[in-house]
Motif scaffolding. Sequence first.
Motif, PDB file in Angstrom:
ATOM      1  N   GLY A 183       0.819  -1.209   0.000  1.00  0.00           N
ATOM      2  CA  GLY A 183       0.000   0.000   0.000  1.00  0.00           C
ATOM      3  C   GLY A 183       0.850   1.255   0.000  1.00  0.00           C
ATOM      4  O   GLY A 183       0.535   2.236  -0.676  1.00  0.00           O
ATOM      5  N   ARG A 184       1.939   1.203   0.765  1.00  0.00           N
ATOM      6  CA  ARG A 184       2.795   2.398   0.898  1.00  0.00           C
ATOM      7  C   ARG A 184       3.688   2.616  -0.308  1.00  0.00           C
ATOM      8  O   ARG A 184       4.117   3.724  -0.585  1.00  0.00           O
ATOM      9  CB  ARG A 184       3.691   2.244   2.141  1.00  0.00           C
ATOM     10  N   ASP A 185       4.009   1.545  -1.029  1.00  0.00           N
ATOM     11  CA  ASP A 185       5.001   1.608  -2.110  1.00  0.00           C
ATOM     12  C   ASP A 185       4.321   2.100  -3.398  1.00  0.00           C
ATOM     13  O   ASP A 185       3.525   1.390  -4.012  1.00  0.00           O
ATOM     14  CB  ASP A 185       5.587   0.202  -2.302  1.00  0.00           C
ATOM     15  N   ALA A 186       4.689   3.312  -3.810  1.00  0.00           N
ATOM     16  CA  ALA A 186       4.051   3.887  -5.003  1.00  0.00           C
ATOM     17  C   ALA A 186       4.391   3.086  -6.264  1.00  0.00           C
ATOM     18  O   ALA A 186       3.675   3.161  -7.271  1.00  0.00           O
ATOM     19  CB  ALA A 186       4.491   5.337  -5.169  1.00  0.00           C
ATOM     20  N   ALA A 187       5.477   2.317  -6.203  1.00  0.00           N
ATOM     21  CA  ALA A 187       5.848   1.512  -7.370  1.00  0.00           C
ATOM     22  C   ALA A 187       4.906   0.314  -7.544  1.00  0.00           C
ATOM     23  O   ALA A 187       4.863  -0.303  -8.608  1.00  0.00           O
ATOM     24  CB  ALA A 187       7.290   1.005  -7.214  1.00  0.00           C
ATOM     25  N   VAL A 188       4.156  -0.010  -6.492  1.00  0.00           N
ATOM     26  CA  VAL A 188       3.226  -1.147  -6.560  1.00  0.00           C
ATOM     27  C   VAL A 188       1.860  -0.652  -7.009  1.00  0.00           C
ATOM     28  O   VAL A 188       1.265   0.214  -6.376  1.00  0.00           O
ATOM     29  CB  VAL A 188       3.113  -1.844  -5.183  1.00  0.00           C
ATOM     30  N   ARG A 189       1.362  -1.226  -8.086  1.00  0.00           N
ATOM     31  CA  ARG A 189       0.043  -0.797  -8.595  1.00  0.00           C
ATOM     32  C   ARG A 189      -0.940  -1.957  -8.691  1.00  0.00           C
ATOM     33  O   ARG A 189      -2.073  -1.792  -9.122  1.00  0.00           O
ATOM     34  CB  ARG A 189       0.225  -0.076  -9.933  1.00  0.00           C
ATOM     35  N   CYS A 190      -0.483  -3.125  -8.293  1.00  0.00           N
ATOM     36  CA  CYS A 190      -1.360  -4.297  -8.239  1.00  0.00           C
ATOM     37  C   CYS A 190      -0.676  -5.318  -7.328  1.00  0.00           C
ATOM     38  O   CYS A 190       0.550  -5.364  -7.269  1.00  0.00           O
ATOM     39  CB  CYS A 190      -1.529  -4.881  -9.645  1.00  0.00           C
ATOM     40  N   VAL A 191      -1.474  -6.085  -6.585  1.00  0.00           N
ATOM     41  CA  VAL A 191      -0.904  -7.118  -5.716  1.00  0.00           C
ATOM     42  C   VAL A 191      -1.470  -8.469  -6.140  1.00  0.00           C
ATOM     43  O   VAL A 191      -2.651  -8.568  -6.484  1.00  0.00           O
ATOM     44  CB  VAL A 191      -1.244  -6.845  -4.225  1.00  0.00           C
TER      45      VAL A 191
ATOM     46  N   VAL B 233      -7.687  -8.975   6.931  1.00  0.00           N
ATOM     47  CA  VAL B 233      -8.804  -8.802   5.995  1.00  0.00           C
ATOM     48  C   VAL B 233      -9.094  -7.311   5.784  1.00  0.00           C
ATOM     49  O   VAL B 233      -9.310  -6.851   4.655  1.00  0.00           O
ATOM     50  CB  VAL B 233     -10.050  -9.573   6.501  1.00  0.00           C
ATOM     51  N   ARG B 234      -9.047  -6.539   6.882  1.00  0.00           N
ATOM     52  CA  ARG B 234      -9.283  -5.087   6.741  1.00  0.00           C
ATOM     53  C   ARG B 234      -8.219  -4.435   5.880  1.00  0.00           C
ATOM     54  O   ARG B 234      -8.503  -3.562   5.064  1.00  0.00           O
ATOM     55  CB  ARG B 234      -9.287  -4.409   8.109  1.00  0.00           C
ATOM     56  N   GLN B 235      -6.984  -4.861   6.091  1.00  0.00           N
ATOM     57  CA  GLN B 235      -5.864  -4.313   5.309  1.00  0.00           C
ATOM     58  C   GLN B 235      -6.080  -4.571   3.817  1.00  0.00           C
ATOM     59  O   GLN B 235      -5.839  -3.713   2.978  1.00  0.00           O
ATOM     60  CB  GLN B 235      -4.575  -4.999   5.782  1.00  0.00           C
ATOM     61  N   MET B 236      -6.557  -5.769   3.506  1.00  0.00           N
ATOM     62  CA  MET B 236      -6.772  -6.117   2.097  1.00  0.00           C
ATOM     63  C   MET B 236      -7.903  -5.293   1.485  1.00  0.00           C
ATOM     64  O   MET B 236      -7.788  -4.782   0.368  1.00  0.00           O
ATOM     65  CB  MET B 236      -7.080  -7.624   1.970  1.00  0.00           C
ATOM     66  N   VAL B 237      -8.996  -5.157   2.241  1.00  0.00           N
ATOM     67  CA  VAL B 237     -10.139  -4.414   1.700  1.00  0.00           C
ATOM     68  C   VAL B 237      -9.808  -2.926   1.604  1.00  0.00           C
ATOM     69  O   VAL B 237     -10.236  -2.240   0.673  1.00  0.00           O
ATOM     70  CB  VAL B 237     -11.412  -4.668   2.552  1.00  0.00           C
ATOM     71  N   ALA B 238      -8.995  -2.439   2.560  1.00  0.00           N
ATOM     72  CA  ALA B 238      -8.657  -1.006   2.568  1.00  0.00           C
ATOM     73  C   ALA B 238      -7.578  -0.662   1.541  1.00  0.00           C
ATOM     74  O   ALA B 238      -7.387   0.509   1.221  1.00  0.00           O
ATOM     75  CB  ALA B 238      -8.185  -0.597   3.961  1.00  0.00           C
ATOM     76  N   LEU B 239      -6.855  -1.659   1.051  1.00  0.00           N
ATOM     77  CA  LEU B 239      -5.776  -1.389   0.091  1.00  0.00           C
ATOM     78  C   LEU B 239      -6.381  -0.877  -1.213  1.00  0.00           C
ATOM     79  O   LEU B 239      -7.136  -1.596  -1.881  1.00  0.00           O
ATOM     80  CB  LEU B 239      -4.971  -2.667  -0.174  1.00  0.00           C
ATOM     81  N   GLU B 240      -6.038   0.350  -1.574  1.00  0.00           N
ATOM     82  CA  GLU B 240      -6.695   0.934  -2.750  1.00  0.00           C
ATOM     83  C   GLU B 240      -5.914   0.625  -4.022  1.00  0.00           C
ATOM     84  O   GLU B 240      -5.546   1.511  -4.814  1.00  0.00           O
ATOM     85  CB  GLU B 240      -6.938   2.421  -2.515  1.00  0.00           C
ATOM     86  N   LYS B 241      -5.633  -0.640  -4.176  1.00  0.00           N
ATOM     87  CA  LYS B 241      -5.000  -1.172  -5.383  1.00  0.00           C
ATOM     88  C   LYS B 241      -5.635  -2.548  -5.593  1.00  0.00           C
ATOM     89  O   LYS B 241      -5.971  -3.215  -4.606  1.00  0.00           O
ATOM     90  CB  LYS B 241      -3.490  -1.339  -5.161  1.00  0.00           C
TER      91      LYS B 241
END
Length: 261
Positions: free
Chosen positions: A44-52, A91-99
């Motif tokens: 989430g923090r890494d701007a280089a990441v755009r999909c997980v 689970v919250r982290q995954m749903v909150a991840l805006e990618k």
Amino acid sequence: MSYETILYQVADGVASITLNRPSKLNAFNDQMISETIDAFKGAGRDAAVRCVLITGMGRAFSSGQDLGDFQGRGENVSIGEHLRHGYHRLVRQMVALEKPIIGAINGISAGAGCGVALATDIRIAADTASFMLAFSRIGLIPDSGTNWFLPRLVGYARAYEMALTAERVSAARALEWGMVNYVVPSEQLPEITAAWARRLADGPTLAFGLTKRAMNRGWDMTLDESLEYEAHLQEVAGRSQDNREGIAAFVEKREPKFNGN
Ligand code: LHQ
């Protein structure tokens, strides 16, 4: 980042998380829960990441809670606290991840492992994969978000049936029921999911993230609230570089080059 129970790597805009306790069918012990949370936070923090992309090593996606590990804690342990400090945060982290998160469901996902699979956004399953609400076999109720995700995906009757029987639901049936987006031949899963991840990593990441937020919050909204929320988020998307690029590309009859901002 260096982890012991998962693999984590970032390449070409895609963060890949591999649950890596194959001898236990990638059952979650405390370390794997916290490392997986940390990996999603980092993505989430890494701007280089755009999909997980998340998958499992070996023949399973995840068999859920490591039962041997949990049993070793004795009788007075609080399952509620274990859930709150572990799976809820994950689970919250995954749903909150805006990618977008792609679940490459390579094998069985059982118990909390099923919760993690269902918390992904696009699920692509190997034809050998299966889903199992294993909980009732050990006298528990479904947890880790499965009571929230599953009825929304497949309807109450099928979700409750899965909870009652604790039987494996095949990938083919999961597709028919709407639990997964696609089922692919097992040997092609890595290649097909990597192609999906690359494609999404080249997309308008800000808009993808806001869409995820709108759809997830939309579950609990009235139509009027949802319309208003869309307008609010569209103001944000409408000021993005990717919006300008998308319109310019359309007018100039070329493919857009989104930078995610
Ligand atoms: C495992 C596990 C496992 C440890 C396979 N743990 N070793 C939250 C809070 C607190 C408490 C409880 O739970 C929760 C949430 C939950 O997740 S509850 C649900 C927990 N998961 C399960 O009940 C599933 C347990 N596993 C199974 O039923 C089977 O292993 C499945 C159906 C997943 C796969 O069956 P098989 O393909 O026949 O594989 P297997 O049973 O032979 O497993 C292979 C190995 O993996 C084996 O070890 P071994 O040393 O004998 O080779 C298993 O003991 C180990 N393993 N799941 N969850």
